[in-house]
Design a protein around this motif. Structure first.
Motif, short mmCIF file in Angstrom:
data_model
loop_
_atom_site.label_atom_id
_atom_site.label_comp_id
_atom_site.label_asym_id
_atom_site.label_seq_id
_atom_site.Cartn_x
_atom_site.Cartn_y
_atom_site.Cartn_z
N LEU A 1 32.29 33.03 41.25
CA LEU A 1 32.73 32.87 42.64
C LEU A 1 32.32 31.51 43.22
N GLY A 2 31.25 30.94 42.66
CA GLY A 2 30.82 29.62 43.14
C GLY A 2 31.49 28.48 42.40
N GLY A 3 32.44 28.82 41.54
CA GLY A 3 33.07 27.80 40.69
C GLY A 3 33.97 26.83 41.43
N GLY A 4 34.36 27.18 42.64
CA GLY A 4 35.23 26.29 43.41
C GLY A 4 35.72 27.00 44.65
N SER A 5 36.62 26.35 45.37
CA SER A 5 37.20 26.94 46.58
C SER A 5 38.02 28.17 46.18
N SER A 6 38.38 28.99 47.16
CA SER A 6 39.15 30.18 46.80
C SER A 6 40.51 29.75 46.25
N ALA A 7 41.05 28.64 46.73
CA ALA A 7 42.33 28.16 46.18
C ALA A 7 42.17 27.79 44.71
N TYR A 8 41.05 27.11 44.39
CA TYR A 8 40.79 26.74 42.99
C TYR A 8 40.69 28.00 42.12
N LEU A 9 39.93 28.99 42.63
CA LEU A 9 39.70 30.20 41.83
C LEU A 9 41.00 30.95 41.56
N GLU A 10 41.90 30.94 42.55
CA GLU A 10 43.16 31.66 42.36
C GLU A 10 44.01 30.97 41.29
N VAL A 11 44.03 29.65 41.33
CA VAL A 11 44.76 28.90 40.32
C VAL A 11 44.11 29.09 38.95
N ALA A 12 42.78 29.09 38.93
CA ALA A 12 42.05 29.25 37.67
C ALA A 12 42.33 30.62 37.05
N MET A 13 42.46 31.63 37.91
CA MET A 13 42.74 32.99 37.40
C MET A 13 44.05 33.01 36.63
N VAL A 14 45.09 32.38 37.20
CA VAL A 14 46.40 32.33 36.54
C VAL A 14 46.27 31.53 35.23
N HIS A 15 45.55 30.42 35.29
CA HIS A 15 45.34 29.57 34.10
C HIS A 15 44.70 30.39 32.97
N GLU A 16 43.63 31.09 33.31
CA GLU A 16 42.87 31.79 32.25
C GLU A 16 43.68 32.92 31.63
N VAL A 17 44.40 33.67 32.46
CA VAL A 17 45.14 34.80 31.87
C VAL A 17 46.33 34.30 31.06
N THR A 18 46.82 33.11 31.38
CA THR A 18 47.89 32.51 30.56
C THR A 18 47.37 32.28 29.13
N HIS A 19 46.08 31.90 29.02
CA HIS A 19 45.48 31.74 27.69
C HIS A 19 45.55 33.03 26.88
N VAL A 20 45.33 34.17 27.55
CA VAL A 20 45.32 35.44 26.83
C VAL A 20 46.74 35.76 26.34
N VAL A 21 47.73 35.54 27.20
CA VAL A 21 49.12 35.80 26.79
C VAL A 21 49.51 34.83 25.67
N PHE A 22 49.08 33.57 25.79
CA PHE A 22 49.36 32.58 24.75
C PHE A 22 48.76 33.01 23.41
N TYR A 23 47.54 33.53 23.47
CA TYR A 23 46.88 34.02 22.24
C TYR A 23 47.74 35.10 21.58
N ASP A 24 48.20 36.05 22.38
CA ASP A 24 49.04 37.12 21.83
C ASP A 24 50.35 36.55 21.29
N ALA A 25 50.90 35.57 22.00
CA ALA A 25 52.22 35.03 21.65
C ALA A 25 52.19 34.18 20.38
N THR A 26 51.02 33.67 20.01
CA THR A 26 50.95 32.74 18.88
C THR A 26 50.05 33.25 17.76
N ASN A 27 49.48 34.44 17.94
CA ASN A 27 48.46 34.93 17.01
C ASN A 27 48.98 34.98 15.57
N ASN A 28 48.24 34.38 14.67
CA ASN A 28 48.60 34.38 13.25
C ASN A 28 47.33 34.21 12.44
#
Ligand code: ZN
Length: 439
Positions: free
Chosen positions: A214-241
């Motif tokens: 929660l102290g990682g940045g402004s609430s705007a930053y954290l909301e953007v970061a949340m989308v960024h991080e979960v995209t990594h999880v979908v990318f992992y599933d999409a490219t897993n080999n």
């Protein structure tokens, strides 16, 4: 010594029973209950009951998500019980890691496997009174007063997942956990040593787990970061080999691009660096990003800008085709070409041309000067040495430095390779347990 005594005891027992009753199989008689318990930052303890005399060999097989194979630990059996303690105070394990384990006994020619069990390594540090809520495919976890923020992260996770599924042409392969930490100490205590100090959020895609501070940045930053991080999880599933991980610049480029659906300020960063310190070769940022500020920022900027260019020129579907090629085991260059119909080298060349700069070229190593150290008289030392060898040509692959005495050094080389394989094998497992973090 213990082994000998036990063998002697077993032999004695065999003799006694043999006198009393009909000859019977007197070996190890299987496993009883297997349990495990963990204390965060302290240990994971594995216990199992043993029936009959101890087996010749007892081992614990363990693996964590993303491992291709199990790590095998020899364990000294007790009379009717065995215990193995994994010291996680030394060997950092990220919270929420699901450890799969199985006991294996070898007795003579018989191999007995216990049922496979799992233990989830929870962050049970004092003061963290975790609460949780389920929002669609996401479970958010928080402590203290962070419920509203945690629920907001859960909603954003759903948005990020839907967006990434559409871009990558796949679906999330399983549930996601989001852990919301309040204090810096708690957050970095979860990530462990080795986390970059500027980290405010992190995804461990193999664990399907995201850590937010929660102290990682402004609430705007954290909301953007949340989308960024979960995209990594979908990318992992999409490219897993099973062969290799996709280029890091591409993974981070897609996650950063997804924050706003364009290159945003990243293109400006790349432009600025193109006119100053220079751009990186894409091969140079396919594994790890530099630690320094300039290097780190430029790596994200180049990745995001390249993704934006690919989408502009070849359409959003190109990203889905790239992901599909990775799933089939394509190399980075093959995946890029499968997505765009353009050879990767041409994509890279176009990128640099757009910024009006030359593609970065490999740096030719300086020749090492002759030694000026006084050496023993000739005869006591081989005068040949490597000092006068020509520098390798700039396009030779790493590890292919020329050698003019390959035949005589072969046995030594083989020994070195064998030692390296052993060392790397051990290190790899430690590294795997440390888990790759995508910031
Ligand atoms: Zn990232």
């Amino acid at each position: 010594m213990g082994q000998l005594i036990r063998l002697a005891a077993a032999a004695g027992a065999a003799l006694v029973i043999g006198l009393v009753s009909a000859p019977a199989a007197l070996g190890f008689d299987g496993f009883g209950e297997a349990t495990a318990d963990s204390t965060y930052e302290v240990e994971i303890q594995f216990d199992v009951d043993l029936r009959g005399p101890a087996p010749d060999r007892l081992e614990l097989l363990m693996r964590t998500p993303g491992d291709e194979a199990s790590f095998v630990v020899p364990v000294e059996p007790g009379a009717d019980h065995a215990t193995y303690v994994w010291d996680t105070s030394v060997d950092h394990v990220v919270p929420n890691t699901l450890v799969t384990y199985q006991w294996r006994a070898t007795d003579g020619d018989d191999v007995v496997l216990a049922a496979e069990e799992t233990i989830r390594y929870d962050d049970d540090r004092a003061g963290l009174d975790w609460q949780q809520a389920q929002l669609g495919e996401t479970t958010v976890h928080w402590y203290g007063d962070a419920e509203a923020q945690a629920r907001r992260f859960g909603e954003l996770t759903a948005v990020g997942v839907a967006q990434a599924e559409e871009l990558l042409g796949t679906e999330l392969a399983g549930p996601v956990d989001v852990f919301v930490y309040d204090s810096r100490e708690d957050f970095f205590g979860a990530l462990g040593p080795g986390a970059r100090e500027w980290t405010g959020a992190a995804a461990y895609s193999e664990l399907r787990t995201i850590f937010m501070w929660l102290g990682g940045g402004s609430s705007a930053y954290l909301e953007v970061a949340m989308v960024h991080e979960v995209t990594h999880v979908v990318f992992y599933d999409a490219t897993n080999n099973p062969f290799h991980e996709p280029a890091r610049w591409l993974n981070e480029g897609i996650a950063t691009w997804s924050e706003s659906g364009d290159a945003g300020e990243q293109r400006g960063i790349a432009e600025f660096e193109a006119g100053g310190g220079g751009l990186f070769s894409f091969e140079a940022i396919s594994e790890q990003f530099p630690i320094g500020d300039r290097g780190g920022q430029l790596s994200y900027a180049q990745g995001t800008t390249m993704i934006d260019d690919i989408i502009d020129r070849y359409g959003r579907e190109a990203i889905g085709r790239i992901a599909a090629a990775y799933r089939d085991g394509a190399s980075d260059a093959e995946a890029l070409e499968a997505g765009t119909d353009v050879p990767a080298d041409e994509l890279y060349a176009q990128f640099y041309a757009d910024f009006g700069v030359d593609a970065p070229a490999p740096i030719e190593p300086e020749q090492i000067a002759a030694s000026n150290v006084d050496r023993p008289a000739a005869g006591e030392i081989d005068e040949g040495g490597v000092i006068d060898e020509p520098a390798p040509p700039p396009d030779s692959a790493p590890g292919e430095s020329p050698s003019d005495d390959g035949a005589s050094s072969l046995p030594v080389l083989l020994l070195l390779v064998a030692a390296a394989i052993l060392a790397v094998g051990g290190a790899l497992w430690v590294a795997r347990r440390a888990q790759r973090r995508s910031g």
